[in-house]
Design an enzyme around this catalytic site. Structure first.
Site, short mmCIF file in Angstrom:
data_model
loop_
_atom_site.label_atom_id
_atom_site.label_comp_id
_atom_site.label_asym_id
_atom_site.label_seq_id
_atom_site.Cartn_x
_atom_site.Cartn_y
_atom_site.Cartn_z
N ASP A 50 34.88 100.59 42.28
CA ASP A 50 35.93 99.81 41.62
C ASP A 50 37.32 100.40 41.89
O ASP A 50 38.28 99.67 42.18
CB ASP A 50 35.67 99.74 40.11
N GLU A 75 37.56 108.63 34.99
CA GLU A 75 36.57 107.82 34.26
C GLU A 75 35.28 108.61 34.01
O GLU A 75 34.72 108.57 32.92
CB GLU A 75 36.28 106.53 35.03
N SER A 82 38.61 95.91 34.75
CA SER A 82 39.92 96.15 34.14
C SER A 82 40.16 97.65 33.99
O SER A 82 41.30 98.11 34.10
CB SER A 82 40.02 95.44 32.78
N SER A 83 39.11 98.43 33.78
CA SER A 83 39.30 99.89 33.64
C SER A 83 39.79 100.52 34.93
O SER A 83 40.72 101.34 34.92
CB SER A 83 38.00 100.62 33.25
N GLY A 85 36.58 93.11 29.56
CA GLY A 85 35.16 92.91 29.25
C GLY A 85 34.50 91.84 30.09
O GLY A 85 33.41 91.38 29.78
N ASP A 87 26.87 102.21 44.84
CA ASP A 87 28.04 103.02 45.21
C ASP A 87 27.84 104.49 44.86
O ASP A 87 28.36 105.37 45.54
CB ASP A 87 29.35 102.47 44.61
N GLY A 117 33.72 92.20 33.28
CA GLY A 117 33.06 92.79 34.45
C GLY A 117 33.92 92.69 35.70
O GLY A 117 33.42 92.70 36.82
N LEU A 118 35.24 92.60 35.52
CA LEU A 118 36.14 92.49 36.67
C LEU A 118 36.92 93.78 36.88
O LEU A 118 37.95 93.81 37.55
CB LEU A 118 37.09 91.29 36.47
N SER A 159 50.96 99.88 25.11
CA SER A 159 50.46 98.74 25.87
C SER A 159 51.15 97.47 25.40
O SER A 159 51.38 97.29 24.21
CB SER A 159 48.94 98.63 25.66
#
Ligand code: GLA
Length: 376
Positions: A166, A154, A121-122, A116, A34, A118-119, A65
């Site tokens: 992402d 980011e 979340s950030s 954490g 990317d 790898g999906l 949060s």
């Protein structure tokens, strides 16, 4: 009243002005391309991060949060400075900064994308905040530009040199479709990924490991690909065919060559994968998914033993295609398999992990889900 609304009320004394959600993602094909103008084919998963936001009149950004009960992080708007603040708060605050918002804000986050794994979340966190702020301030920022603003948060505020995949899929995905994203101009095409009627399922295998190599390794490999572009004197690895690239092998040092070889072949795999999906040929698509793993493991070298065992075991027990996804060195793998094979594959992966002394994996499934949206 929803749980996030009542918590917001409790923390900040009034209901939020806007609530938005944004999903995590899996990537079917197109890994580590990317940031090279490549094509990628991710889809949004059903798990989302929610951002509830209101303006305040004290010129202070307050972030809390649901996963860190009651703790409120505060920073004056005038002091927003990249790389400052508690690490997790840099994602939402980075978006406020990259959108140039000057008002004080109360922000409450509820992150339901597994952390954490790898999906992404950030990206879900950034995209939920970006979508909420776009609505709250009536900024009228287009989805591609909103994705770029989240990526800038980011890259600059958090300090992670990620690409645009992402955030784009989190913001631009549509339910029922994988998103073919051209990372050069952020144009998109919805690609049907209708696996349920044909008895298939996309299993996500979270290895629950995160090897330390991840941050340096990502940037270093990206730099190798950029070096290949400059040595070959081309505009992008996108602009050279696999055949022409291979013919110029002697111009590159071995490490630069093999990493860039991954990228050049991966871009072709995405287009071949899309053609297979358009022809409803899931067998061929699965093979391409597996080839992608082999290239990430052998050429780009970002896999790890847990990801290899997950992918190999899935394939051994009937998967049509299996591979690591995301940055690598841990996180998740995917397996496209018959729904009727899922249980057996899970059992065998659990057993293989135990036999190798790995920590137990977690499993998820998801169909392509909707991108970011405002709820109120
Ligand atoms: C991470 C980055 C993305 C992308 C993938 C690898 O998820 O955030 O931009 O580069 O790794 O494909």
């Amino acid at each position: 009243m929803s749980v996030i609304n009542s918590k917001f009320q409790e923390l900040f004394g009034a209901a939020p002005e806007v609530v938005a959600v944004a999903p995590g993602r899996v990537n079917l094909v197109g890994e580590h391309v990317d940031f090279l103008d490549g094509f990628v084919l991710p889809f949004a998963i059903k798990d989302v991060t929610t951002a509830a936001i209101s303006r305040n009149s004290d010129s202070v950004i307050r972030v809390a949060s649901m996963q860190r009960d009651g703790e409120i992080f505060e920073i004056p708007v005038a002091e927003l400075e990249p790389l400052t603040g508690e690490p997790w708060t840099r994602y939402p605050i980075g978006v406020v900064w990259s959108l140039g918002i000057k008002s004080g804000l109360n922000i409450l986050i509820d992150g339901q994308v597994p952390l954490g794994a790898g999906l992404s979340s950030s990206a879900a966190l950034e995209s939920s905040v970006a979508t909420a702020l776009n609505h709250l301030f009536d900024l009228k920022i287009t989805k591609p530009n909103l994705s770029l603003a989240a990526q800038k948060a980011e890259n600059v505020y958090v300090g992670m040199p990620c690409g645009i995949m992402d955030q784009s899929v989190s913001i631009m995905a549509n339910e029922g479709f994988a998103l073919l994203l051209d990372c050069r101009d952020l144009s998109t095409q919805d690609i049907e990924f209708d696996i349920e009627p044909v008895g298939l399922e996309l299993l996500v295998i979270d290895t629950q490991v995160h090897h330390a190599l991840v941050d340096g390794g990502y940037a270093e490999r990206r730099a190798s690909c950029e070096k290949a572009v400059s040595v070959l004197g081309i505009t992008s690895l996108r602009d050279i065919s696999v055949e022409d690239f291979v013919a110029r092998k002697s111009e590159l040092d071995p490490v630069t060559y093999i990493r860039a070889f991954h990228a050049v072949t991966e871009m072709r795999r995405v287009l071949d994968g899309v053609a297979a999906l358009k022809a409803n040929d899931f067998e061929t698509f699965g093979k391409i998914v597996t080839e992608c793993h082999q290239s990430l493991r052998d050429n780009y070298t970002v896999s790890c033993p847990e990801l290899d065992v997950a992918a190999d075991t899935a394939l051994k027990y009937g998967s049509l295609g299996s591979r690591m996804i995301g940055g690598g060195y841990g996180g998740s793998a995917i397996s496209l398999n018959k729904k009727s094979d899922t249980e057996k594959i899970k059992v065998e992966i659990r057993k293989a992990f135990e036999a190798n002394g790995f920590i137990a994996p977690r499993f998820f499934t998801s169909l392509p889900s909707a991108g970011a949206r405002v709820l109120n």
